[in-house]
Design a protein around this motif. Structure first.
Motif, PDB file in Angstrom:
ATOM      1  N   LYS A   1      10.417  39.893   8.872  1.00 49.70           N
ATOM      2  CA  LYS A   1       9.832  40.031   7.534  1.00 49.70           C
ATOM      3  C   LYS A   1       9.939  38.721   6.757  1.00 49.70           C
ATOM      4  O   LYS A   1      10.936  38.016   6.856  1.00 49.70           O
ATOM      5  CB  LYS A   1      10.613  41.099   6.755  1.00 49.70           C
ATOM      6  CG  LYS A   1      10.605  42.468   7.393  1.00 49.70           C
ATOM      7  CD  LYS A   1       9.392  43.244   6.994  1.00 49.70           C
ATOM      8  CE  LYS A   1       9.493  44.684   7.512  1.00 49.70           C
ATOM      9  NZ  LYS A   1       8.270  45.428   7.220  1.00 49.70           N
ATOM     10  N   THR A   2       8.893  38.459   5.986  1.00 52.61           N
ATOM     11  CA  THR A   2       8.989  37.388   4.999  1.00 52.61           C
ATOM     12  C   THR A   2       9.685  37.965   3.780  1.00 52.61           C
ATOM     13  O   THR A   2       9.460  39.116   3.418  1.00 52.61           O
ATOM     14  CB  THR A   2       7.578  36.914   4.603  1.00 52.61           C
ATOM     15  OG1 THR A   2       6.948  36.391   5.761  1.00 52.61           O
ATOM     16  CG2 THR A   2       7.630  35.852   3.515  1.00 52.61           C
ATOM     17  N   ILE A   3      10.529  37.161   3.173  1.00 53.40           N
ATOM     18  CA  ILE A   3      11.232  37.648   1.986  1.00 53.40           C
ATOM     19  C   ILE A   3      10.655  36.948   0.761  1.00 53.40           C
ATOM     20  O   ILE A   3      10.676  35.718   0.683  1.00 53.40           O
ATOM     21  CB  ILE A   3      12.741  37.388   2.108  1.00 53.40           C
ATOM     22  CG1 ILE A   3      13.287  38.215   3.288  1.00 53.40           C
ATOM     23  CG2 ILE A   3      13.471  37.741   0.809  1.00 53.40           C
ATOM     24  CD1 ILE A   3      14.519  37.682   3.909  1.00 53.40           C
ATOM     25  N   GLN A   4      10.074  37.725  -0.137  1.00 57.18           N
ATOM     26  CA  GLN A   4       9.595  37.122  -1.387  1.00 57.18           C
ATOM     27  C   GLN A   4      10.505  37.532  -2.535  1.00 57.18           C
ATOM     28  O   GLN A   4      10.716  38.725  -2.789  1.00 57.18           O
ATOM     29  CB  GLN A   4       8.150  37.524  -1.732  1.00 57.18           C
ATOM     30  CG  GLN A   4       7.685  36.780  -3.000  1.00 57.18           C
ATOM     31  CD  GLN A   4       6.293  37.150  -3.506  1.00 57.18           C
ATOM     32  OE1 GLN A   4       5.591  37.958  -2.921  1.00 57.18           O
ATOM     33  NE2 GLN A   4       5.914  36.545  -4.623  1.00 57.18           N
TER      34      GLN A   4
ATOM     35  N   GLY B   1      20.322  29.375  15.704  1.00 57.00           N
ATOM     36  CA  GLY B   1      19.098  29.854  16.345  1.00 57.00           C
ATOM     37  C   GLY B   1      18.298  30.860  15.540  1.00 57.00           C
ATOM     38  O   GLY B   1      17.340  31.439  16.050  1.00 57.00           O
ATOM     39  N   ALA B   2      18.652  31.072  14.267  1.00 56.78           N
ATOM     40  CA  ALA B   2      17.952  32.093  13.466  1.00 56.78           C
ATOM     41  C   ALA B   2      16.727  31.498  12.764  1.00 56.78           C
ATOM     42  O   ALA B   2      16.587  30.284  12.664  1.00 56.78           O
ATOM     43  CB  ALA B   2      18.905  32.689  12.432  1.00 56.78           C
ATOM     44  N   TYR B   3      15.849  32.419  12.329  1.00 53.07           N
ATOM     45  CA  TYR B   3      14.654  31.981  11.591  1.00 53.07           C
ATOM     46  C   TYR B   3      14.354  32.936  10.443  1.00 53.07           C
ATOM     47  O   TYR B   3      14.469  34.154  10.589  1.00 53.07           O
ATOM     48  CB  TYR B   3      13.417  31.939  12.509  1.00 53.07           C
ATOM     49  CG  TYR B   3      12.112  31.808  11.738  1.00 53.07           C
ATOM     50  CD1 TYR B   3      11.738  30.583  11.199  1.00 53.07           C
ATOM     51  CD2 TYR B   3      11.289  32.919  11.518  1.00 53.07           C
ATOM     52  CE1 TYR B   3      10.565  30.465  10.461  1.00 53.07           C
ATOM     53  CE2 TYR B   3      10.115  32.802  10.785  1.00 53.07           C
ATOM     54  CZ  TYR B   3       9.752  31.570  10.260  1.00 53.07           C
ATOM     55  OH  TYR B   3       8.604  31.445   9.525  1.00 53.07           O
ATOM     56  N   VAL B   4      13.926  32.370   9.324  1.00 56.78           N
ATOM     57  CA  VAL B   4      13.456  33.215   8.225  1.00 56.78           C
ATOM     58  C   VAL B   4      12.440  32.449   7.383  1.00 56.78           C
ATOM     59  O   VAL B   4      12.479  31.213   7.284  1.00 56.78           O
ATOM     60  CB  VAL B   4      14.637  33.704   7.352  1.00 56.78           C
ATOM     61  CG1 VAL B   4      15.279  32.555   6.559  1.00 56.78           C
ATOM     62  CG2 VAL B   4      14.203  34.818   6.397  1.00 56.78           C
ATOM     63  N   GLU B   5      11.511  33.225   6.804  1.00 53.48           N
ATOM     64  CA  GLU B   5      10.544  32.657   5.870  1.00 53.48           C
ATOM     65  C   GLU B   5      10.801  33.266   4.490  1.00 53.48           C
ATOM     66  O   GLU B   5      10.836  34.484   4.351  1.00 53.48           O
ATOM     67  CB  GLU B   5       9.114  32.979   6.324  1.00 53.48           C
ATOM     68  CG  GLU B   5       8.047  32.428   5.382  1.00 53.48           C
ATOM     69  CD  GLU B   5       6.637  32.716   5.890  1.00 53.48           C
ATOM     70  OE1 GLU B   5       5.920  31.759   6.209  1.00 53.48           O
ATOM     71  OE2 GLU B   5       6.256  33.909   5.969  1.00 53.48           O
TER      72      GLU B   5
END
Lengths: 442, 250
Positions: free
Chosen positions: A170-173, A198-202
């Protein structure tokens, strides 16, 4: 380079009075934040509000713009019938967290249920004190007045954490709604983003003024700490009212093999100041930092960026584009440090500006300081007007003058927009640009 | 179609056109030749409506309407097309997007619905063939990185897309090798339909071997000093412009 300048003492003592009152209420809550608050308060009372004698604030006279008195807002509720969809930039796959004047509003926010991803106010995070080591670890309160001020009012920061190896689906807005219907309110939103190995977030952090809000001041701080081989895409979208003064301090700390993409889009506001600090602390870090600013009328937008190449084999690429209309004033100050150990650095920086009117103004200063000897670096700044020959060429093909201007400016800003990895956001931002351009005066 | 009477115009306070008269009828091709500095490009720019050029006197009527009072976009919408001597590079705006905007703005001014993407692509494909241009050129930014020949071909391609009533070609042949010149000329000839008119401004007679004019005029010192048929161009080629200069001096 310590800011010893004390600003307008009235406003500083007013803010500190508010802080005392605030502490008496909140110190009982998230106790682990207390030490930070005290440090922030001390740092702010030492530095005060920057004055224009301060080199970092030479072109942005914020003390003058702020005036005298600010108080914490008394009401945090959203006006009735307020439609949140106006504030959502993305629909699908997005979790929305709503903050009004820096205070979380759980009834308007989504609950994120995703294995290994936390995105919630500290008060809702179990063992939130685990984040003690991160919160405040990269915000520079001894040099950044408003980071200090923000820290003095730390209450219930938004915490985003992604566990090792997890790619947040999920993208977090985060929707920040600012201001109240009484005058001179102030607020201090705070965000911590931490990606484990190694994590990813938008993450999209967006700032809006509440309808009918009066003169208000917001000093936001966001800290982003990326562990080894992790990746954060971070967007800052600023669309506040002409009576809102917004400062943001954003700090990135990149560990080995990590990557950051940041995009700062300043669309509207009375005075906006963005400080973006990126530290490449270990080998093979990769930072992309891009932005667009479109001040019009009397608006004043200032972007200060600092990319600190501390370790070897890191890469940074920066492109900021500005279009100024009316008698707007923009400032760009981009520093790139390449320290002695940071051999094999690749660092690129570019800032391009278009002035649509004779009264509009830009002060741009790219700065490159290199202490290593085996690096590839470039920087440059341009300022110009719309190309008259191009404008005539388009008009000679039947395209009306306004549409022709719009095409040219859209093309100009498109270069920065194309750096955005998220295509949906790219289209959303293109549309925002188009709308703003159509009202900009030349 | 086009009636220019006693036109005086200049740039930066300097008068360059000093009483020019020219009348172009429907379907006619007029060549305007002349030595450097005679006012050829000034004429082209004044017809297209460039701000830098000031009209000091005289009149220009296009289909009975006063052209001088019209904005550049309104002239284009009325059916005038200028093929630029130096086509402008526009980074970031694709050729296709640019042309689609232009075609639809012109259609809008005529009270027509905008072309949808499919019809636009069909039209584009047809016109690309006319100037032997690759489809890839349409996704590139307008004229950016184009060779001299590609830029001129792109001008003719735009003309084909916009289908003007009157096309003014400003030294479209300059700097072209013979192959490119033939392609450009073929494109122009394909658009000669007995109704569309052309004003072909050139320094060299060579172009007129391929675009055969109905009339040839010699522009010198801001005035048309001699008019004739295509044979006049050949005479100029043979004798050079000094002959005209001497004749005018007498």
């Amino acid at each position: 380079m310590k800011n010893k300048v004390i600003g307008n003492t009235d406003i500083v003592s007013g803010i500190l009075d508010e802080q005392n009152e605030f502490t008496s209420v909140y110190s009982k809550g998230q106790a682990w934040l207390n030490e930070l608050r005290i440090a922030g308060k001390n740092a702010f009372s030492e530095q005060g509000v920057p004055k224009f004698k301060d080199e970092e604030w030479k072109y942005t006279h914020i003390a003058k713009a702020l005036g005298e008195h600010y108080h914490l807002p008394h009401t945090y509720s959203l006006p009735a019938n307020q439609d949140l969809s106006n504030y959502k930039l993305l629909d699908a796959n997005t979790v929305t967290l709503v903050y009004i004047n820096g205070i979380p509003v759980p009834e308007l926010s989504d609950k994120l249920i995703s294995e290994g991803v936390t995105a919630a106010p500290a008060s809702d995070v179990e063992n939130s004190s685990e984040f003690k080591t991160f919160l405040g670890s990269v915000a520079d309160i001894s040099n950044h007045n408003f980071s200090a001020c923000n820290t003095a009012f730390l209450n219930n920061p938004c915490i985003i954490n992604v566990k090792a190896g997890v790619q947040s689906p999920k993208t977090i807005q985060i929707i920040h709604l600012l201001g109240t219907d009484d005058n001179d309110s102030m607020c201090f939103p705070r965000t911590l983003i931490h990606t484990e190995k190694g994590a990813y977030v938008e993450v999209v952090e967006s700032y809006y003024s509440l309808p009918n809000s009066n003169q208000n001041f917001c000093a936001a701080v966001t800290e982003i700490i990326e562990e080894e081989n992790s990746h954060v895409d971070y967007y800052k979208y600023e669309d506040v009212s002409d009576s809102t003064i917004l400062t943001t301090n954003t700090y990135f700390k990149l560990q080995r093999d990590s990557r950051s993409e940041s995009f700062t889009f300043s669309l509207n506001g009375k005075l906006i100041r963005n400080d973006l600090d990126i530290k490449l602390t270990a080998e093979n870090g990769h930072a992309e930092l891009h932005g667009i600013y479109l001040p019009n009328g009397q608006q004043h937008f200032d972007n200060h960026t600092l990319v600190d190449h501390i370790s070897p084999h890191c890469y940074s690429n920066e492109l900021y584009k500005g279009v100024m209309g009316g008698s707007a004033h923009a400032v760009f100050n981009g520093k790139v440090y390449v320290r002695r150990d940071a051999q094999k650095t690749n660092a690129y920086q570019s800032n391009n500006n278009i002035l649509l009117s004779d009264e509009a103004q830009i002060d741009t200063k790219p700065q490159l300081e290199i202490y290593a000897d085996d690096v590839k670096c470039s920087h440059g700044a341009t300022t110009g007007q719309l190309d008259d020959d191009a404008l005539f060429y388009l008009r000679a093909r039947g395209i009306g003058e306004n549409e022709a201007r719009n095409l040219l400016v859209t093309a100009f800003s498109g270069e920065a927009l194309n750096e955005i990895p998220n295509e949906t956001l790219r289209d959303v931002f293109a549309d925002k640009i188009h709308r703003k351009l159509s009202v900009m005066s030349h | 179609m086009l009636n220019i009477k006693d036109l005086r115009a200049g740039i930066e306070g300097k008068e360059i056109l000093k009483g020019l008269n020219l009348s172009v009828g429907e379907g006619e091709v007029h060549a305007i030749m002349g030595p450097n500095g005679s006012g050829k490009s000034t004429l082209a720019n004044v017809l297209a409506g460039r701000d830098d050029y000031e009209v000091l006197g005289g009149s220009v009527l296009f289909e009975g309407n006063d052209l001088i009072e019209m904005s550049p976009e309104d002239r284009a919408r009325a059916g005038i097309f200028l093929a630029f001597q130096y086509p402008v590079e526009i980074p970031g705006v694709s050729n296709a997007n640019f042309l689609k905007t232009a075609v639809n703005e012109i259609r809008k001014s005529q009270g027509l619905e905008p072309l949808d993407s499919k019809d636009f692509l069909i039209l584009m494909k047809e016109k690309l063939a006319l100037v032997e241009m690759d489809k890839q050129m349409t996704s590139r930014a307008v004229n950016e990185g184009f060779s001299g020949g590609e830029k001129k071909r792109n001008e003719i391609f735009q003309m084909a897309m916009l289908q003007p009533k009157l096309a003014v070609l400003d030294e479209t042949d300059s700097g072209l090798d013979i192959d490119a010149l033939k392609i450009v000329a073929n494109g122009v000839n394909a658009l000669r339909d007995g109704k569309r008119s052309f004003v072909v401004i050139t320094h060299y007679q060579r172009l007129l071997d391929y675009i055969v004019p109905d009339f040839v005029h010699v522009l010198y010192n801001g005035q048309i000093v001699k008019s004739g048929t295509k044979e006049l161009a050949l005479e100029l080629e043979e004798k050079g412009y000094d002959w005209i200069k001497n004749e005018v001096a007498v």
